[in-house]
Design a protein around this motif. Structure first.
Motif, PDB file in Angstrom:
ATOM      1  N   ALA A   1       0.846  -1.201   0.000  1.00 16.05           N
ATOM      2  CA  ALA A   1       0.000   0.000   0.000  1.00 16.05           C
ATOM      3  C   ALA A   1       0.876   1.245   0.000  1.00 16.05           C
ATOM      4  O   ALA A   1       1.959   1.242   0.592  1.00 16.05           O
ATOM      5  CB  ALA A   1      -0.903  -0.016   1.229  1.00 16.05           C
ATOM      6  N   ARG A   2       0.373   2.299  -0.622  1.00 17.26           N
ATOM      7  CA  ARG A   2       1.196   3.511  -0.749  1.00 17.26           C
ATOM      8  C   ARG A   2       1.679   4.027   0.599  1.00 17.26           C
ATOM      9  O   ARG A   2       2.842   4.416   0.740  1.00 17.26           O
ATOM     10  CB  ARG A   2       0.365   4.608  -1.444  1.00 17.26           C
ATOM     11  CG  ARG A   2       1.138   5.889  -1.698  1.00 17.26           C
ATOM     12  CD  ARG A   2       0.223   6.992  -2.210  1.00 17.26           C
ATOM     13  NE  ARG A   2      -0.798   7.329  -1.231  1.00 17.26           N
ATOM     14  CZ  ARG A   2      -1.974   7.880  -1.523  1.00 17.26           C
ATOM     15  NH1 ARG A   2      -2.276   8.148  -2.771  1.00 17.26           N
ATOM     16  NH2 ARG A   2      -2.848   8.157  -0.575  1.00 17.26           N
ATOM     17  N   ASP A   3       0.778   3.990   1.601  1.00 14.90           N
ATOM     18  CA  ASP A   3       1.111   4.628   2.869  1.00 14.90           C
ATOM     19  C   ASP A   3       1.442   3.626   3.981  1.00 14.90           C
ATOM     20  O   ASP A   3       1.469   3.998   5.157  1.00 14.90           O
ATOM     21  CB  ASP A   3      -0.053   5.528   3.306  1.00 14.90           C
ATOM     22  CG  ASP A   3      -0.365   6.582   2.249  1.00 14.90           C
ATOM     23  OD1 ASP A   3       0.602   7.095   1.637  1.00 14.90           O
ATOM     24  OD2 ASP A   3      -1.559   6.875   2.009  1.00 14.90           O
ATOM     25  N   ALA A   4       1.691   2.375   3.608  1.00 17.54           N
ATOM     26  CA  ALA A   4       2.077   1.382   4.635  1.00 17.54           C
ATOM     27  C   ALA A   4       3.386   1.824   5.290  1.00 17.54           C
ATOM     28  O   ALA A   4       4.183   2.535   4.672  1.00 17.54           O
ATOM     29  CB  ALA A   4       2.242   0.017   3.979  1.00 17.54           C
ATOM     30  N   PRO A   5       3.609   1.401   6.560  1.00 16.61           N
ATOM     31  CA  PRO A   5       4.854   1.814   7.228  1.00 16.61           C
ATOM     32  C   PRO A   5       6.091   1.394   6.432  1.00 16.61           C
ATOM     33  O   PRO A   5       6.067   0.391   5.714  1.00 16.61           O
ATOM     34  CB  PRO A   5       4.795   1.062   8.568  1.00 16.61           C
ATOM     35  CG  PRO A   5       3.363   0.709   8.749  1.00 16.61           C
ATOM     36  CD  PRO A   5       2.758   0.565   7.403  1.00 16.61           C
ATOM     37  N   SER A   6       7.161   2.162   6.588  1.00 16.49           N
ATOM     38  CA  SER A   6       8.407   1.862   5.865  1.00 16.49           C
ATOM     39  C   SER A   6       9.032   0.583   6.385  1.00 16.49           C
ATOM     40  O   SER A   6       8.947   0.269   7.573  1.00 16.49           O
ATOM     41  CB  SER A   6       9.415   2.993   6.071  1.00 16.49           C
ATOM     42  OG  SER A   6       8.920   4.188   5.528  1.00 16.49           O
ATOM     43  N   SER A   7       9.660  -0.147   5.474  1.00 17.77           N
ATOM     44  CA  SER A   7      10.500  -1.273   5.870  1.00 17.77           C
ATOM     45  C   SER A   7      11.827  -1.088   5.149  1.00 17.77           C
ATOM     46  O   SER A   7      11.869  -1.067   3.918  1.00 17.77           O
ATOM     47  CB  SER A   7       9.855  -2.593   5.430  1.00 17.77           C
ATOM     48  OG  SER A   7      10.866  -3.572   5.317  1.00 17.77           O
ATOM     49  N   PHE A   8      12.886  -0.929   5.924  1.00 21.19           N
ATOM     50  CA  PHE A   8      14.174  -0.621   5.299  1.00 21.19           C
ATOM     51  C   PHE A   8      14.980  -1.868   4.959  1.00 21.19           C
ATOM     52  O   PHE A   8      16.167  -1.779   4.642  1.00 21.19           O
ATOM     53  CB  PHE A   8      14.972   0.329   6.209  1.00 21.19           C
ATOM     54  CG  PHE A   8      14.276   1.659   6.382  1.00 21.19           C
ATOM     55  CD1 PHE A   8      14.226   2.557   5.328  1.00 21.19           C
ATOM     56  CD2 PHE A   8      13.643   1.983   7.566  1.00 21.19           C
ATOM     57  CE1 PHE A   8      13.561   3.774   5.456  1.00 21.19           C
ATOM     58  CE2 PHE A   8      12.976   3.197   7.706  1.00 21.19           C
ATOM     59  CZ  PHE A   8      12.938   4.093   6.649  1.00 21.19           C
ATOM     60  N   ALA A   9      14.305  -3.043   5.005  1.00 23.21           N
ATOM     61  CA  ALA A   9      15.039  -4.298   4.809  1.00 23.21           C
ATOM     62  C   ALA A   9      15.752  -4.342   3.455  1.00 23.21           C
ATOM     63  O   ALA A   9      16.926  -4.747   3.364  1.00 23.21           O
ATOM     64  CB  ALA A   9      14.075  -5.479   4.941  1.00 23.21           C
TER      65      ALA A   9
END
Ligand code: FAD
Length: 419
Positions: free
Chosen positions: A322-330
């Protein structure tokens, strides 16, 4: 732009696409108001890899996607997808995959080649006229393989040449001659010789916006709440601070809101199948003795590193969610050590950045008139190559508003194919 907030054309969104449309319309002598809640070039058009790519004519959903599908579905591919998002958006995914079959390759490649060609000509003209020429590097970009990618490089070269796009296959020694400061990480390279890059895409977009303002264009910084059709054209309802409940109006409105474009169209009855191929960047302090001369696309690591004004920018691949899902920096965290194995750089500068490539199922943008509303123009969905293709898009929209023919065939980009 008049004192009362009316103009011939209102352009919504001051990313590279909206700024380009506003400038191109203004060049035709019409009055234009450009609206954005932020300064021009602050969102997706800020955070990209800065590549003005002549050769990005083969969409991400191409036949080779099917062989990568098992790794992709189990998230063992460098591109990631959020399983819950996939379930909720299975329609979009099916349409995306349906466009990956061989019969779609040629028509899309020809359409994108012409859009890219028109755009690169304009970028090269506008970057000089806007006073930002020093940001442009005509050094190409290098796609590079760590394994023996010679067959892949030659196949890509041959395919590109069928569309008139030039490239050179390089061995390890030739790569070292081209980029003397990198470590010998790559066995094979493909140099896209007609590709250029910039050292700050956000600043290039801002320079084009200043050029537009200098020619009499109006820029309004405000949130846009809605667009409303009326008897004489369009009312754009602005909503922030002192601008609360202010309205501006025009016979023509251009929606160039990048990843947010579908939101304002929904109340008008348009359900745009827009998905978000999110991506991240982090910038690092460069080692002046180890400078890069051009962006490098690590084919197997699925990242790009670009020498930028503020440091080396490492950009990650696709995250479908989703556009506004929380960031995942993996993904970003996984590729930074790979980048460090290619060129020496120092600690991170500033925060990591996240953006969303706005993508339609056929990986082509929408450029043209909305099917059921007169004076409503759509210019979004530029996925991985919007920084490259903004100017050609803007010029095509301006031509159509002016009743002229665009310089390339816009039929493949028709909004009517989905709306
Ligand atoms: C990691 C990554 C790397 C990339 N690398 C490249 C590359 O090297 N080369 C390339 O060609 N492309 C690249 N791209 C793609 C490219 O960045 C985008 O396709 C392009 O920037 C889209 O431009 P835009 O003008 O459509 O959208 P944006 O730049 O996002 O502009 C949309 C504007 O609309 C405004 N807006 C939205 N909603 C509202 C509202 N309600 N009210 C007011 N304002 C609003 C926003 O503030 C924003 O300024 C990359 C993308 C990513 C994520």
């Amino acid at each position: 732009m008049s004192e009362s907030g009316t103009a011939d054309v209102i352009v919504l969104g001051a990313g590279i696409v909206g700024v380009s449309a506003a400038h191109a319309v203004r060049q035709r002598g019409l009055s234009v108001i450009l609206v954005d809640r932020r300064e021009p070039g602050s969102e997706t058009s800020y955070g990209n890899a800065g590549v003005l790519s002549s050769g990005s004519i083969f969409a991400f959903n191409k036949p080779s996607l099917f062989s990568a599908l098992p790794r992709y579905l189990t998230n063992r591919h460098a591109a990631r997808r959020d399983p819950l998002w996939a379930v909720r958006n299975v329609d979009w995914l099916i349409r995306f995959l349906a466009n990956a079959t061989p019969s779609h390759v040629k028509p899309r490649a020809m359409a994108l080649r012409d859009l890219i060609g028109a755009s690169l000509r304009l970028h090269r003209e506008w970057i000089v006229k806007s006073g930002a020429a020093a940001r442009l590097r005509e050094t190409g970009w290098l796609k590079a393989w760590r394994s023996d990618g010679i067959a892949a490089a030659r196949a890509e070269q041959e395919l590109l040449s069928e569309y008139g796009i030039r490239s050179e296959v390089l061995d390890r020694e030739a790569i070292s001659a081209l980029e003397p400061n990198i470590m010998p990480a790559y066995k094979v390279g493909l140099l896209h010789t007609q590709t250029a890059s910039v050292d700050s895409p956000g600043d290039v977009t801002k320079a084009y916006a200043r050029m537009f303002a200098g020619s009499g264009g109006g820029i309004v910084q405000s949130d846009i709440k809605s667009i409303v059709p009326g008897a004489d054209g369009w009312r754009v309802v602005l909503a922030s601070g002192a601008d609360a409940a202010r309205q501006i109006s025009a016979p023509h409105v251009v929606v160039a809101l990048g990843p947010w474009s579908a939101d304002l169209l929904r109340p008008l009855g348009y359900r745009v199948p827009l998905a978000f191929e999110r991506g991240y960047h982090r910038e690092f302090k460069p080692n002046p003795a180890r400078s890069l001369h051009r962006p490098i696309h690590d084919a197997e690591g699925s990242f790009v590193m670009t020498p930028m004004e503020n440091g080396i920018r490492v950009t990650s691949g696709v995250e479908l969610t989703a556009r506004d899902a929380p960031s995942s920096f993996a993904q970003l965290d996984a590729v930074v050590p790979l980048a460090r194995g290619v060129v020496e750089f120092g600690e991170a500068v500033g925060e990591a950045w996240r953006g969303a490539r706005p993508s339609l199922p056929d990986s082509l943008p929408m450029i043209g008139a909305a099917p059921r509303h007169s004076g409503l123009w759509l210019a979004f969905g530029h996925q991985h190559i919007g920084f490259t293709t903004g100017p050609g898009t803007g010029a095509a929209i301006a031509a159509m508003i002016g009743g002229a023919s665009p310089s390339f065939d816009v039929a493949p980009f028709s909004p009517g194919r989905y709306l």
